[in-house]
Design an enzyme around this catalytic site. Structure first.
Site, PDB file in Angstrom:
ATOM      1  NE  ARG A 131      -9.957  23.666  22.270  1.00 26.74           N
ATOM      2  CZ  ARG A 131     -10.144  24.040  23.528  1.00 26.74           C
ATOM      3  NH1 ARG A 131     -10.568  23.174  24.424  1.00 26.74           N
ATOM      4  NH2 ARG A 131      -9.894  25.277  23.887  1.00 26.74           N
ATOM      5  CE  LYS A 153     -10.171  16.975  -0.619  1.00 29.30           C
ATOM      6  NZ  LYS A 153      -9.971  17.316  -2.041  1.00 29.30           N
ATOM      7  CD  GLU A 195     -17.755  14.070  -8.712  1.00 28.44           C
ATOM      8  OE1 GLU A 195     -16.665  13.473  -8.702  1.00 28.44           O
ATOM      9  OE2 GLU A 195     -17.853  15.317  -8.590  1.00 28.44           O
ATOM     10  CE  LYS A 237     -13.568  10.868  -1.714  1.00 24.34           C
ATOM     11  NZ  LYS A 237     -14.257  12.108  -1.876  1.00 24.34           N
ATOM     12  CD  GLU A 247      -6.385  16.977  -3.027  1.00 25.84           C
ATOM     13  OE1 GLU A 247      -7.455  16.770  -2.453  1.00 25.84           O
ATOM     14  OE2 GLU A 247      -6.262  17.779  -3.961  1.00 25.84           O
ATOM     15  NE  ARG A 252      -9.392  13.409  -0.600  1.00 23.44           N
ATOM     16  CZ  ARG A 252     -10.106  13.303   0.500  1.00 23.44           C
ATOM     17  NH1 ARG A 252      -9.535  12.903   1.619  1.00 23.44           N
ATOM     18  NH2 ARG A 252     -11.389  13.593   0.516  1.00 23.44           N
ATOM     19  CG  ASN A 256      -9.043  17.288  -7.202  1.00 25.15           C
ATOM     20  OD1 ASN A 256     -10.087  17.106  -6.559  1.00 25.15           O
ATOM     21  ND2 ASN A 256      -7.899  17.578  -6.623  1.00 25.15           N
ATOM     22  CG  HIS A 259     -13.253  18.159  -9.729  1.00 24.82           C
ATOM     23  ND1 HIS A 259     -13.437  16.903 -10.277  1.00 24.82           N
ATOM     24  CD2 HIS A 259     -14.124  18.225  -8.688  1.00 24.82           C
ATOM     25  CE1 HIS A 259     -14.364  16.257  -9.600  1.00 24.82           C
ATOM     26  NE2 HIS A 259     -14.801  17.027  -8.630  1.00 24.82           N
ATOM     27  CG  HIS A 263     -13.118  25.921 -10.102  1.00 24.40           C
ATOM     28  ND1 HIS A 263     -13.709  25.930  -8.860  1.00 24.40           N
ATOM     29  CD2 HIS A 263     -12.521  27.140 -10.250  1.00 24.40           C
ATOM     30  CE1 HIS A 263     -13.484  27.094  -8.288  1.00 24.40           C
ATOM     31  NE2 HIS A 263     -12.760  27.848  -9.096  1.00 24.40           N
ATOM     32  CG  HIS A 277     -19.582  19.933  -8.365  1.00 23.57           C
ATOM     33  ND1 HIS A 277     -18.429  20.665  -8.584  1.00 23.57           N
ATOM     34  CD2 HIS A 277     -19.167  18.707  -7.949  1.00 23.57           C
ATOM     35  CE1 HIS A 277     -17.372  19.911  -8.295  1.00 23.57           C
ATOM     36  NE2 HIS A 277     -17.795  18.727  -7.914  1.00 23.57           N
TER      37      HIS A 277
HETATM   38  N1  GLY Z   1     -13.967  15.164  -4.002  1.00 19.01           N
HETATM   39  C1  GLY Z   1     -12.550  15.043  -4.046  1.00 19.01           C
HETATM   40  C2  GLY Z   1     -11.970  14.506  -2.789  1.00 19.01           C
HETATM   41  O1  GLY Z   1     -12.681  14.070  -1.914  1.00 19.01           O
HETATM   42  O2  GLY Z   1     -10.780  14.514  -2.665  1.00 19.01           O
END
Ligand code: GLY
Length: 377
Positions: A131, A153, A195, A237, A247, A252, A256, A259, A263, A277
């Site tokens: 857990r 993430k 990035e 970041k 997000e 946040r 993107n 993206h 994508h 990517h």
């Molecule tokens: N790579 C996008 C984020 O971490 O929100």
């Protein structure tokens, strides 16, 4: 620079302020060789479980193991196959079984040594084993150092798409050693650099200008430029994640940028080595700027400045440079499957200029499709 609190012994420390889940990102050349002293307080036992892949193990593991052994800590590596395919149910199960087999305790941190695949998979495994065990990121690619290792993430891919199963789960520490980039192919470094550029385009025109002047130098391995770019990106970041960890407010989502278009390009090329990517993100950012021009939001010079910089460092700036020949309807169909779609609308990051990105949730897909038809010609 805002967000960077100290610079002790050539170590840059960027805090990620998340209340009782706050953590530090430590950045220094050679940090892997001195990692033990920073890791030891989190290990609780005289052993360190390290999750990595075969390629990273060959290039970096011995450095980390030597540092641990010098400190009397036994390394217990779990070595997985390299590549995106490792972010799967099968490898998650394999990793969880291996961790349980080693008798991992909740109070000892699991170390992820590698790129985004290892970081995402290990973070997700750490979030579910017993857990929730602590975990530490030691990212070894530029993309992981400036983006995926910070912010919590974690995910695996499934048959239904990329990153559709996962958790927000923050590491307790991130150690970044820019010298780990020396063993990477230039193409990987370039893809990660997309990035870095992204942070300038989001809300920091001065940093974009810095990228224009120093990007090439950074990619060639200039130590000062590399450290500056990584620290600046991580601070950006950290600031964004600190403001909107899950997000939910739209802040946040700014991360993107590029993206959604990217994508679609990645999906069209089968999420393969045809288009990495970061390359998809680069082409996607150029498309987002040109689409913003079409909508009368942004001037053409800014969009061309973005594309010119990406081209100058060898990154794709549109469909053909990304090797994509599909029409607008095909690409728009890929976007409709975006996991961020809500109420039938796909959210887009658009721009009013360099460093002026914003979220638009009302974009008409028919208009995007027509724009992409024009781009394909
Ligand atoms: N790579 C996008 C984020 O971490 O929100």
């Amino acid at each position: 620079m805002a967000g960077i609190i100290s610079d002790i012994d050539a170590m840059t420390i960027v805090p990620v302020e998340l209340g009782d889940r706050r953590y530090d990102v430590m950045i220094a050349d050679g940090l892997i060789d001195h990692a033990a002293r920073h890791l030891a307080p989190w290990l609780k036992r005289d052993r360190a479980i390290i999750v990595t892949d075969r390629n990273v193990a060959d290039a970096q593991l011995s450095r980390l193991v030597a540092s641990l052994e010098d400190a009397g800590i036994t390394a217990q590596p779990i070595i997985l196959p390299p590549g995106e395919g490792t972010k799967s149910w099968a490898h998650l199960a394999e990793l969880v079984d291996a961790l349980l087999g080693l008798g991992v305790e909740r109070s000892e941190a699991i170390i992820a040594l590698g790129g985004g695949v290892i970081g995402d998979l290990t973070g997700f495994a750490a979030s579910i084993v017993k857990r929730g065990c602590d975990f530490i990121q030691i990212p070894t690619t530029l993309l992981a150092q400036v983006d995926s290792s910070v912010g919590g993430k974690t995910a695996i891919n499934t048959g239904a798409g990329k990153n559709l199963v996962g958790a927000f789960y923050q590491p307790v520490l991130v150690l970044i050693d820019p010298t780990s980039l020396d063993s990477l192919p230039m193409r990987d470094r370039r893809a990660g650099y997309a990035e870095v550029v992204k942070y300038g385009l989001i809300d920091d025109a001065d940093f974009f200008q810095w990228c224009e002047a120093n990007g090439e130098k950074l990619l060639e391995g200039d130590a000062q430029a590399r450290l500056y770019a990584i620290a600046h990106s991580v601070a950006a970041k950290a600031r964004i994640v600190g403001a909107d960890e899950r997000e939910t407010t739209g802040t946040r989502a700014l991360l993107n940028l590029g993206h959604t278009f990217g994508h679609a390009l990645e999906a069209e090329t089968g999420f393969s080595d045809t288009l990495l990517h970061g390359e998809g993100v680069a082409a996607g950012m150029a498309l987002a700027y040109r689409y913003s021009v079409r909508k009368g939001l942004c001037n053409g010079q800014d969009a061309e400045r973005v594309a010119a910089h990406l081209r100058s460092v060898g990154l794709p700036d549109g469909l053909s440079a990304a090797g994509v020949q599909a029409d607008g309807a095909t690409l728009a169909a890929h976007m409709a499957h975006d996991k961020k779609a809500s109420g039938g609308h796909v959210p887009f990051l658009l721009a009013r200029g360099i460093g002026q990105t914003f979220l638009d949730k009302q974009v008409e897909m028919a208009d995007v499709s027509a724009f992409l038809d024009g781009e394909a010609r």
